[in-house]
Design a protein around this motif. Structure first.
Motif, PDB file in Angstrom:
ATOM      1  N   LEU B   9      -8.172 -27.238 -12.053  1.00 56.60           N
ATOM      2  CA  LEU B   9      -7.917 -28.347 -12.723  1.00 56.60           C
ATOM      3  C   LEU B   9      -8.285 -28.371 -14.050  1.00 56.60           C
ATOM      4  CD1 LEU B   9      -6.526 -30.575 -10.891  1.00 56.60           C
ATOM      5  CD2 LEU B   9      -8.341 -32.070 -11.698  1.00 56.60           C
ATOM      6  N   PHE B  44      -0.012 -34.642  -5.854  1.00 53.55           N
ATOM      7  CA  PHE B  44      -1.364 -34.427  -5.685  1.00 53.55           C
ATOM      8  C   PHE B  44      -2.044 -33.981  -6.894  1.00 53.55           C
ATOM      9  CE2 PHE B  44      -5.578 -32.537  -4.716  1.00 53.55           C
ATOM     10  CZ  PHE B  44      -6.111 -33.704  -3.926  1.00 53.55           C
ATOM     11  N   SER B  47      -1.741 -37.137  -9.403  1.00 53.18           N
ATOM     12  CA  SER B  47      -2.712 -37.928  -9.374  1.00 53.18           C
ATOM     13  C   SER B  47      -4.155 -37.473  -9.815  1.00 53.18           C
ATOM     14  CB  SER B  47      -2.714 -38.343  -7.702  1.00 53.18           C
ATOM     15  OG  SER B  47      -1.673 -38.659  -7.063  1.00 53.18           O
ATOM     16  N   ALA B  48      -4.486 -36.307  -9.568  1.00 53.14           N
ATOM     17  CA  ALA B  48      -5.691 -35.762  -9.867  1.00 53.14           C
ATOM     18  C   ALA B  48      -5.690 -35.848 -11.297  1.00 53.14           C
ATOM     19  CB  ALA B  48      -6.141 -34.193  -9.383  1.00 53.14           C
ATOM     20  N   ARG B  50      -4.139 -37.685 -13.654  1.00 54.65           N
ATOM     21  CA  ARG B  50      -4.264 -39.096 -13.986  1.00 54.65           C
ATOM     22  C   ARG B  50      -5.640 -39.521 -13.650  1.00 54.65           C
ATOM     23  NH1 ARG B  50       0.628 -40.854 -11.226  1.00 54.65           N
ATOM     24  NH2 ARG B  50      -0.906 -41.400  -9.431  1.00 54.65           N
ATOM     25  N   LEU B  51      -6.345 -39.365 -12.782  1.00 52.91           N
ATOM     26  CA  LEU B  51      -7.726 -39.813 -12.185  1.00 52.91           C
ATOM     27  C   LEU B  51      -8.541 -39.013 -13.335  1.00 52.91           C
ATOM     28  CD1 LEU B  51      -9.800 -40.995 -10.431  1.00 52.91           C
ATOM     29  CD2 LEU B  51      -9.924 -39.019  -9.017  1.00 52.91           C
ATOM     30  N   ALA B  52      -8.521 -37.812 -13.623  1.00 61.39           N
ATOM     31  CA  ALA B  52      -9.334 -36.855 -14.566  1.00 61.39           C
ATOM     32  C   ALA B  52      -9.252 -37.908 -15.745  1.00 61.39           C
ATOM     33  CB  ALA B  52      -8.758 -35.507 -14.568  1.00 61.39           C
ATOM     34  N   LYS B  55     -11.024 -40.830 -15.612  1.00 61.92           N
ATOM     35  CA  LYS B  55     -12.616 -41.065 -15.711  1.00 61.92           C
ATOM     36  C   LYS B  55     -13.164 -40.360 -16.865  1.00 61.92           C
ATOM     37  CE  LYS B  55     -13.047 -42.469 -11.782  1.00 61.92           C
ATOM     38  NZ  LYS B  55     -13.695 -43.732 -11.285  1.00 61.92           N
TER      39      LYS B  55
END
Ligand SMILES: Cc1cc2nc3c(=O)[nH]c(=O)nc-3n(C[C@H](O)[C@H](O)[C@H](O)COP(=O)(O)OP(=O)(O)OC[C@H]3O[C@@H](n4cnc5c(N)ncnc54)[C@H](O)[C@@H]3O)c2cc1C
Ligand code: SF4
Lengths: 707, 226
Positions: B9, B44, B47-48, B50-52, B55
């Motif tokens: 990622l 997936f 989503s990851a 966007r989450l990263a 955060k």
């Protein structure tokens, strides 16, 4: 916001949107055989989820008098239930009883407005007449029910004994009809239909039942002490206490025979026997009722028929002959044949006959009569040979069942409506395909065997002294566990489009029931009659080409998550944790309910219909919306399949890996499986919450240090 | 089938850093089958990312996600041409071929590889893939009983086994079968052991002319192949 299934470049996107709002589920066999076509699978599933009020709503939508059926329905659904092929069928009737009692069916208030002026007369107040009255009132017609007896209910009142149908239950339903404005005239035998038309009724529904006992046709049948069973039951049910003596024999093998025998026992008869001319396997009475009769000490003589009755010294001497089974007759049952020279005598005080009944038609009705004195009707319109005269129930079919009568009453109401509104009968077409086909042995082998949980019944000693209801109601946990056994036939997975399917074979390789297979052309097929809707392949399909057949199932997790996250984000409690918990029995039966911490503690629960359906994406979405920790809690031993936990752990592992790559602690996501006690899982959860709290604190401090 | 693995990622985030609007583009063929870049992985990864972004608090990317049936054919790519015109970069979850096909089709667009294309192989079981073919252009599987020494022998030798074989395993790792022992055993079973006695001259893989092209077209002059 969530990784919604995105539209796509292959041109099937619109197709998919259309599909996703479409119910592709098949009608399960339980529903297909129900005369009322009740949504059994749906309400059983709602009970499994602990959503009893909603279950009751579904039940009431399909049945005008569910609490009556909850006691006396002959449940053809249970015979058709596919769980039969695995172990034992779902106890559907007992679950309905649970739903009507725990859902508060007694409190339901029925109302109806009069919107039409045409009056309708209903002759007979049995279940067919009551159902027709109910639906005609709902449609807005003024309705009058004429009943020959002093009380309403037909065979529900004068046939079925109280220990099987408590009269409060029947009275509640009758009162509800009165509440709706149905005019009820008891002690009024209708002798002429012309009179009804003269009185201004525009349509008549005949539901006079089948109350005339069929004669045995043997010598001495008219002797005093030979009583027909239906009359006997009627007398007892209307409050008389006929004295029968010490020893009584009943002739017949149907429910009426069993009911007469058990009623005689409850009146204090010492020794009750039943003569039945075939063997136990052919006995038409409900097996559980035969069982209960035997438990109560009733002696059933199989392959025995009376041939002569003689009255001697105020007693009856019944000569019987033994039978053997010969060739199958027209009904498919093997014909009993007398064995020469096998006669024997029995001394009894009374002989009750219960070998069948036929309708008793007043000759002035002038309707065409067919076989067995039944009224002839057009099966689609329910019309008789007379204009404006309809008929249904036992009077048309011969002795049948309560649900069949209710179904006939409902159908008659809509046909009478058609007639009065001068419409062609609206024939409802069933749009859903009916699920046919048995489970394959391979599928059955993979299904976890879970025994049927029977509702409690009173012990023979406790029940034979009087007319108390024999069957009791489930407690909450048992009902939920029993309903979880349902296989959810016909609501499984389907491939949205073969074009989208990459034929990667993932589903074929991971299905716990080995359902998907390749057809001869090399395409994946998921047979709808085998899939049990666990949802594992849906979460694992890399092409996102599989969906569940019911739209609600498809959306459920995403919608619930969205809803929860909105509330969580608005709530002042920080940090918050999101838990995906098995909804069955409200967060799993018993064990998981300990997870319920109230949103005040910052724990938000997304109820899911089996954690096997939670996708890795759902977990990430929860984090993205601000959750500090996420967990999945499933039911372990209580789950319908063994490998749910494996897949949950796979997905948790995948999310942990992603969290690490993002720079978040992988401990923030966890899977719990309930063990034997709630204490264990509650403790584990407490530790988890503490841990998340700690991580949150550290990260806030770090942030402050940074700034 | 072509097998690949999604990139870390962090590497993906570093690549997309300069671009505001990014389309994550999946491929519905090999990358779907090997779990590296089908519609589910696109979603997936989306989503990851966007989450990263949420955060870390930095970065204001917006993402689109699509999956085409096959990135290695321009006709399929054409179907998303108008979508691509709205973005600053394409993050392709197709194999190396897909990335290049996209670059060729959209000359003015940055195309970033989201996966590491690793090998040609097959599924051993659900979720596990093994390499099987090196696309060497000169197939010798007839002589080696259908087992490719180039991909399955650590050293890729054509006249094995070497002295490093031990109890059927390779000296490089005791978990790995010695390809030449497998070949021997299978030839024995097929009663073709004489094939072991032949000598195969070494090949110089560097000498294979690249890029290769294969055409199945018959030339219009009619004097084809012969
Ligand atoms: C002992 C017994 C036990 C049974 N147990 C079960 C069971 O457990 N489960 C089940 O599903 N089914 C059971 N049945 C069958 C079920 O009760 C009947 O199929 C059902 O009641 C038929 O309904 P109906 O409305 O057609 O007729 P009925 O219920 O028979 O009602 C007909 C009504 O019409 C009235 N009537 C007749 N003639 C006239 C007239 N000229 N004017 C006015 N009124 C008139 C009668 O008095 C009666 O009240 C049982 C039947 C009996 C006899
Ligand atoms: S298993 Fe459930 S859905 Fe299937 S027939 Fe039985 S009750 Fe109906």
């Amino acid at each position: 916001m969530y990784s919604s299934t995105t539209d796509n470049a292959w041109g099937y996107q619109t197709d998919k949107v259309k599909k996703s709002s479409f119910d592709h589920s098949l009608m399960p066999p339980c529903q297909a055989v129900c005369p009322l076509r009740m949504e059994i699978r749906e309400y059983v599933d709602l009970v499994a989820q602990g959503r009893i009020m909603e279950a009751l709503r579904v039940i009431r939508d399909g049945n005008p008098f569910p609490s009556i059926c909850a006691y006396v329905c002959t449940h053809p659904c249970e015979e058709a239930c596919r769980r039969n092929q695995v172990d034992k069928p779902i106890a559907i009737r007992a679950l309905k009883r649970f739903a009507v009692e725990f859902g508060g069916d007694r409190m339901v208030y029925a109302e109806a407005d009069t919107t039409h002026s045409e009056k309708v007369a209903i002759v007979g107040s049995g279940p067919a007449g009551m159902a027709c009255a109910y639906y005609l009132r709902k449609l807005g017609y003024p309705v009058t029910v004429f009943e020959a007896h002093s009380e309403v209910g037909g065979m529900l009142r004068v046939g079925i004994p109280q220990y099987r149908l408590p009269r409060e239950v029947l009275n509640t339903e009758v009162q509800r009809l009165a509440q709706m404005g149905v005019e009820i005239r008891t002690n009024t035998r209708v002798v002429s239909l012309d009179l009804l038309f003269d009185m201004g009724y525009k349509a008549v529904f005949i539901t006079i039942g089948a109350h005339q006992s069929i004669r045995m046709g043997i010598e001495g049948e008219d002797s005093p002490g030979v009583i027909d069973g239906a009359t006997f039951l009627r007398e007892v049910n209307l409050g008389l206490k006929p004295s029968l003596g010490e020893r009584v024999a009943v002739v017949g093998g149907g429910n009426v025979a069993i009911d007469a025998a058990r009623t005689a026992l409850r009146l204090g008869v010492r020794k009750v026997s039943i003569f039945y001319r075939r063997s136990r396997a052919e006995m038409p009475a409900d097996p559980s009722e035969i069982e209960q009769a035997l438990e109560e000490g009733i002696n059933i003589l199989f392959l025995v028929a009376p041939i002569r009755v003689k009255r001697r010294n105020a007693r009856l001497s019944v000569t019987c002959i033994k039978m053997e089974l010969g060739e199958p007759d027209a009904s498919g049952r093997r014909q009993p044949v007398p064995i020469k020279g096998s006669e024997f005598n029995r001394q009894v005080d009374a002989l009750l006959t219960a070998i069948g009944q036929a309708p008793q038609m007043p000759s002035d009705f002038k309707v065409r009569i067919g076989r067995g004195s039944t009224i002839q009707v057009d099966p689609v319109t329910l019309t008789t040979n007379r204009v404006g005269v309809f008929a249904g129930g036992d009077a048309v079919t011969g002795p049948a069942t309560v649900t069949q009568a209710l179904g006939a009453g409902r159908l008659a109401a809509s046909r009478i409506d058609d007639y009065l509104r001068h419409r062609y009968p609206r024939v409802e077409k069933e749009t859903r395909e009916v699920l046919v086909g048995d489970l394959l042995p391979e599928t059955i082998e993979m299904i976890r065997k879970i025994g049927r949980l029977e509702p409690p019944i009173l012990s023979p000693e406790a029940r034979t002294g009087d007319f108390k209801a024999v069957e009791l109601v489930y407690d909450w946990t048992t009902a939920v566990n029993e309903s979880r056994r349902c296989l959810r036939c016909g609501m499984g997975a389907e491939i949205t489009s073969q074009d989208k399917c990459a034929t990667c074979l993932t589903c074929l390789r991971i299905c716990p029931y080995n359902v998907p297979h390749l057809d001869a052309s090399g395409a994946i097929q998921i047979p709808s009659d085998q899939c049990l809707a666990c949802g594992i392949c849906i979460a694992e399909c890399p092409a996102k080409a599989i969906i569940l057949r019911k739209p609600y199932d498809r959306r459920q997790i995403t919608e619930e998550l969205h809803h929860i996250l909105k509330s969580a984000a608005e709530s002042k409690f920080k940090p918050f944790i999101v838990g995906f918990c098995c909804q069955y029995g409200l967060f799993g039966t018993g064990t998981l309910s300990g997870l319920w911490r109230e949103s005040v503690a910052g724990i938000w629960i997304v109820p899911v219909l089996c954690v096997a359906r939670v996708e890795a994406d759902h977990l990430l979405s929860a984090f993205e919306m601000g959750a500090e920790g996420v967990f999945i809690a499933g039911c372990g031993e209580q789950c319908a399949r063994e490998n749910t936990a494996y897949w949950v752990n796979q997905r948790v592992g995948k999310v942990r890996k992603a969290l690490m790559q993002i720079g978040l602690q992988p401990e923030r996501v966890r899977a719990f499986t309930s063990g034997a006690t709630d204490v264990e899982i509650s403790k584990e959860l407490d530790t988890f919450i503490e841990q998340i709290g700690g991580l949150y604190l550290t990260s806030t401090i770090m942030q402050e240090v940074k700034s | 089938m072509i097998v690949a693995e999604q990139k870390h990622l962090e590497e993906i985030r570093r690549m997309i850093a300069p671009y505001d609007k990014v389309v994550i583009l999946g491929c519905g063929t090999c990358m779907t089958v090997c779990d590296a870049g089908g519609e589910r992985e696109v979603s997936f990864l989306h989503s990851a990312l966007r989450l990263a972004q949420a955060k870390s608090g930095d970065g204001t990317h917006s993402f689109l996600e699509y999956t085409v049936k096959r990135q290695c054919d321009p006709e399929f790519i054409d179907l998303i041409a108008d979508k691509v015109s709205e973005v600053d970069a394409i993050l392709s979850l197709g194999c190396g071929i897909g990335v290049q096909a996209l670059a060729e089709r959209f000359p003015d667009m940055t195309v970033l590889p989201g996966v590491n294309t690793s090998f040609m192989g097959m599924a051993k079981e659900s979720g596990v893939w093994d390499e099987r073919c090196a696309a060497c252009g000169d197939c010798r599987l007839e002589a080696t009983a259908g087992i490719c020494p180039i991909t399955r022998c650590t050293k890729g030798i054509l006249n094995g086994p070497c002295a490093g074989t031990k109890n059927g395993k390779c000296e490089a790792s005791k978990d790995m079968d010695c390809a030449w022992i497998l070949i021997y055993k299978r030839l024995e079973r097929l009663q073709q052991l004489e094939k072991m006695r032949r000598y195969y001259p070494p090949r110089n893989f560097r000498a294979i002319p690249r890029p290769k092209r294969i055409t199945s077209k018959i030339s219009s002059t009619g004097e084809e192949n012969g």
